[in-house]
Design a protein around this motif. Structure first.
Motif, PDB file in Angstrom:
ATOM      1  N   SER A 331       0.841  -1.184   0.000  1.00  0.00           N
ATOM      2  CA  SER A 331       0.000   0.000   0.000  1.00  0.00           C
ATOM      3  C   SER A 331       0.882   1.243   0.000  1.00  0.00           C
ATOM      4  O   SER A 331       2.051   1.183   0.392  1.00  0.00           O
ATOM      5  N   LEU A 332       0.315   2.338  -0.447  1.00  0.00           N
ATOM      6  CA  LEU A 332       1.062   3.600  -0.425  1.00  0.00           C
ATOM      7  C   LEU A 332       0.092   4.756  -0.317  1.00  0.00           C
ATOM      8  O   LEU A 332      -1.086   4.664  -0.701  1.00  0.00           O
ATOM      9  N   ILE A 333       0.588   5.861   0.187  1.00  0.00           N
ATOM     10  CA  ILE A 333      -0.122   7.129   0.164  1.00  0.00           C
ATOM     11  C   ILE A 333       0.892   8.191  -0.255  1.00  0.00           C
ATOM     12  O   ILE A 333       2.020   8.201   0.237  1.00  0.00           O
ATOM     13  N   ARG A 334       0.491   9.041  -1.194  1.00  0.00           N
ATOM     14  CA  ARG A 334       1.434   9.974  -1.812  1.00  0.00           C
ATOM     15  C   ARG A 334       0.810  11.367  -1.885  1.00  0.00           C
ATOM     16  O   ARG A 334      -0.328  11.532  -2.341  1.00  0.00           O
ATOM     17  N   LEU A 335       1.559  12.365  -1.441  1.00  0.00           N
ATOM     18  CA  LEU A 335       1.155  13.761  -1.527  1.00  0.00           C
ATOM     19  C   LEU A 335       2.096  14.471  -2.489  1.00  0.00           C
ATOM     20  O   LEU A 335       3.317  14.348  -2.385  1.00  0.00           O
ATOM     21  N   GLU A 336       1.514  15.230  -3.428  1.00  0.00           N
ATOM     22  CA  GLU A 336       2.315  15.962  -4.409  1.00  0.00           C
ATOM     23  C   GLU A 336       1.954  17.447  -4.404  1.00  0.00           C
ATOM     24  O   GLU A 336       0.777  17.816  -4.298  1.00  0.00           O
ATOM     25  N   LEU A 337       2.981  18.277  -4.526  1.00  0.00           N
ATOM     26  CA  LEU A 337       2.819  19.712  -4.732  1.00  0.00           C
ATOM     27  C   LEU A 337       3.456  20.045  -6.076  1.00  0.00           C
ATOM     28  O   LEU A 337       4.627  19.701  -6.312  1.00  0.00           O
ATOM     29  N   GLN A 338       2.695  20.679  -6.954  1.00  0.00           N
ATOM     30  CA  GLN A 338       3.175  20.926  -8.311  1.00  0.00           C
ATOM     31  C   GLN A 338       3.026  22.405  -8.672  1.00  0.00           C
ATOM     32  O   GLN A 338       2.129  23.090  -8.185  1.00  0.00           O
ATOM     33  N   LEU A 355       1.568  30.167 -18.922  1.00  0.00           N
ATOM     34  CA  LEU A 355       0.526  30.302 -17.919  1.00  0.00           C
ATOM     35  C   LEU A 355       0.899  29.521 -16.663  1.00  0.00           C
ATOM     36  O   LEU A 355       1.549  28.473 -16.731  1.00  0.00           O
ATOM     37  N   LYS A 356       0.448  30.033 -15.522  1.00  0.00           N
ATOM     38  CA  LYS A 356       0.797  29.418 -14.244  1.00  0.00           C
ATOM     39  C   LYS A 356      -0.272  28.403 -13.836  1.00  0.00           C
ATOM     40  O   LYS A 356      -1.444  28.525 -14.214  1.00  0.00           O
ATOM     41  N   ALA A 357       0.141  27.438 -13.026  1.00  0.00           N
ATOM     42  CA  ALA A 357      -0.801  26.478 -12.449  1.00  0.00           C
ATOM     43  C   ALA A 357      -0.206  25.971 -11.141  1.00  0.00           C
ATOM     44  O   ALA A 357       0.974  25.606 -11.084  1.00  0.00           O
ATOM     45  N   TYR A 358      -1.039  25.981 -10.126  1.00  0.00           N
ATOM     46  CA  TYR A 358      -0.628  25.482  -8.814  1.00  0.00           C
ATOM     47  C   TYR A 358      -1.471  24.251  -8.497  1.00  0.00           C
ATOM     48  O   TYR A 358      -2.704  24.294  -8.625  1.00  0.00           O
ATOM     49  N   ARG A 359      -0.843  23.167  -8.066  1.00  0.00           N
ATOM     50  CA  ARG A 359      -1.577  21.919  -7.884  1.00  0.00           C
ATOM     51  C   ARG A 359      -1.193  21.245  -6.571  1.00  0.00           C
ATOM     52  O   ARG A 359      -0.058  21.355  -6.111  1.00  0.00           O
ATOM     53  N   VAL A 360      -2.159  20.518  -6.037  1.00  0.00           N
ATOM     54  CA  VAL A 360      -1.890  19.625  -4.917  1.00  0.00           C
ATOM     55  C   VAL A 360      -2.607  18.314  -5.223  1.00  0.00           C
ATOM     56  O   VAL A 360      -3.785  18.312  -5.600  1.00  0.00           O
ATOM     57  N   GLY A 361      -1.898  17.224  -5.090  1.00  0.00           N
ATOM     58  CA  GLY A 361      -2.456  15.925  -5.448  1.00  0.00           C
ATOM     59  C   GLY A 361      -2.294  14.906  -4.334  1.00  0.00           C
ATOM     60  O   GLY A 361      -1.346  14.972  -3.537  1.00  0.00           O
ATOM     61  N   LEU A 362      -3.220  13.965  -4.279  1.00  0.00           N
ATOM     62  CA  LEU A 362      -3.190  12.910  -3.282  1.00  0.00           C
ATOM     63  C   LEU A 362      -3.611  11.610  -3.941  1.00  0.00           C
ATOM     64  O   LEU A 362      -4.601  11.575  -4.690  1.00  0.00           O
TER      65      LEU A 362
END
Length: 404
Positions: A331-338, A355-362
């Motif tokens: 199993s895994l859990i992953r947090l990303e900031l882009q 163009l800019k884009a701010y992201r947060v992923g889980l």
């Protein structure tokens, strides 16, 4: 030199020790203390007067055999333990000791034979059953190993050792199929959702793997497909090369054609690195992305940074991630900031505006049973879709995998 010192010391006192009454328990306690310090030679020398005084005491012989096995002098250990383990009425402790010797020396067939001999007397010994299961797995007799696991009591069937063994056997599976659905929606302002999906099949060889994937996308009342292939080639020290290529049936939803490669290498214990590039041909433009990664692993956590550089548009994007994995449960859990124009899986916007884009992923992966995986992914973007104009963008995906 240390062994010679111990020999002289014990020679000087051996005659007086043997002559007087020996307290066996106290003497064995002294031997065990030396074993705990890894002073195996001294422990063996301390056993000599005891064996002389009590020549028929099998506990002394068995312990001597165990010490030789801990020293990894397996031939000497087997020579001592075999007479007690091979007779008509074997000593159970000698059987246990020799089972460990054959397992540690990777003589798994013989180890299994002695396990069977012990289990004929004590069929409920979970320790011996576990060693037999591990030996079967080492010999790639995985079906027999799993059948034996299923016969274990519930209390033993769910232990950490058994869970890890199930995982190890499951990871040997050569084939896997996976299916995915991705929905991309926007708000303030909104537009019609985009729909993407894929089906893939992968097969592992001894040192390589091949993946075939069929993608389908629906956007702006159009449906297009892309066909891809991934190839992985492993090298020594766990380095590997990843190669990807694909082509589409259209010109707008997916790139007309794409190709990429990345080399992963791990020169140290905690750090690993990657260097690669991706090329995508669109209807009106070509995009080349240079990328790489540096990752640091500590325990079950991995912290990684990956940049993307779009050479055509001179755009630099960044991904920072932290991932926690449980190897036994897979199993895994992953947090990303882009930040920037980061490709989401196989998708990439070939817009020329910076163009800019701010992201947060889980994302999270969970294994059901031994071979069924579900991975939900959520990515929120605060996206600049026009200069100084922002909107919300939601990427929701689920990936289902079955290996066999």
């Amino acid at each position: 030199m240390k062994f010679l010192y111990y020999s002289i010391f014990l020679f000087l006192i051996s005659s007086s020790v043997v002559a007087q009454e020996i307290n066996l328990d106290a003497a064995l306690s002294e031997v065990k203390r030396e074993v705990e310090k890894n002073n195996y030679d001294k422990a063996l020398l301390l056993l000599e007067p005891l064996q002389t005084k009590f020549p028929e005491n099998e506990d002394i012989k068995i312990y001597k055999g165990r010490i030789y096995s801990w020293k990894k002098e397996y031939v000497s250990a087997i020579k001592i333990l075999s007479p007690m383990a091979d007779r008509t009425s074997p000593n159970p402790d000698a059987l246990l000791a020799i089972i460990n010797v054959y397992f540690w020396s990777e003589q798994f067939e013989t180890c299994i034979a002695y396990c069977d001999k012990y289990l004929a007397v004590d069929p409920n010994s979970s320790d011996v059953v576990l060693i037999k299961i591990k030996s079967l797995e080492k010999l790639n007799r995985d079906k027999e190993a799993l059948e034996l696991v299923e016969k274990l009591p519930i209390t033993d069937n769910s232990t950490q050792a058994i869970t890890g063994l199930r995982t190890l056997i499951g990871q040997k599976a050569k084939n896997a199929i996976a299916a995915s659905y991705l929905n991309i929606s926007t708000s303030d302002p909104g537009q019609s959702p985009l729909h993407y999906g894929y089906i893939e099949y992968s097969h592992k060889f001894s040192k390589s793997a091949l993946v075939g994937r069929a993608n389908i996308g629906y956007a702006n009342n159009e449906t297009q497909m892309m066909f891809e292939a991934d190839y992985y080639q492993t090298f020594k020290k766990r380095d590997y090369l990843y190669v990807n290529a694909g082509f589409s049936t259209g010109e707008t939803i997916f790139p007309v054609a794409k190709v990429g490669a990345e080399y992963y290498f791990k020169p140290g214990k905690r750090f690993d690195y990657a260097l690669g590039a991706r090329f995508m041909h669109f209807e009106t433009d070509d995009v080349t992305l240079l990328t790489g990664q540096i990752a640091y692993k500590t325990g079950s956590y991995t912290l990684a940074y990956r940049p993307y550089y779009d050479t055509s548009n001179e755009l630099l994007s960044h991904v920072l991630s932290i991932q926690h994995t449980n190897d036994e449960k897979e199993s895994l859990i992953r947090l990303e900031l882009q930040y920037g124009n980061v490709p989401y899986l196989y998708l990439y916007n070939n817009a020329t505006e910076p163009l800019k884009a701010y992201r947060v992923g889980l994302q999270y992966q969970h294994r059901f049973g031994n071979s069924f995986f579900v991975r939900p992914v959520f990515l929120y973007e605060y996206e600049e879709y026009l200069p100084n104009e922002y909107r919300n963008r939601f990427n929701v995906q689920v990936i289902v995998t079955k290996r066999f």
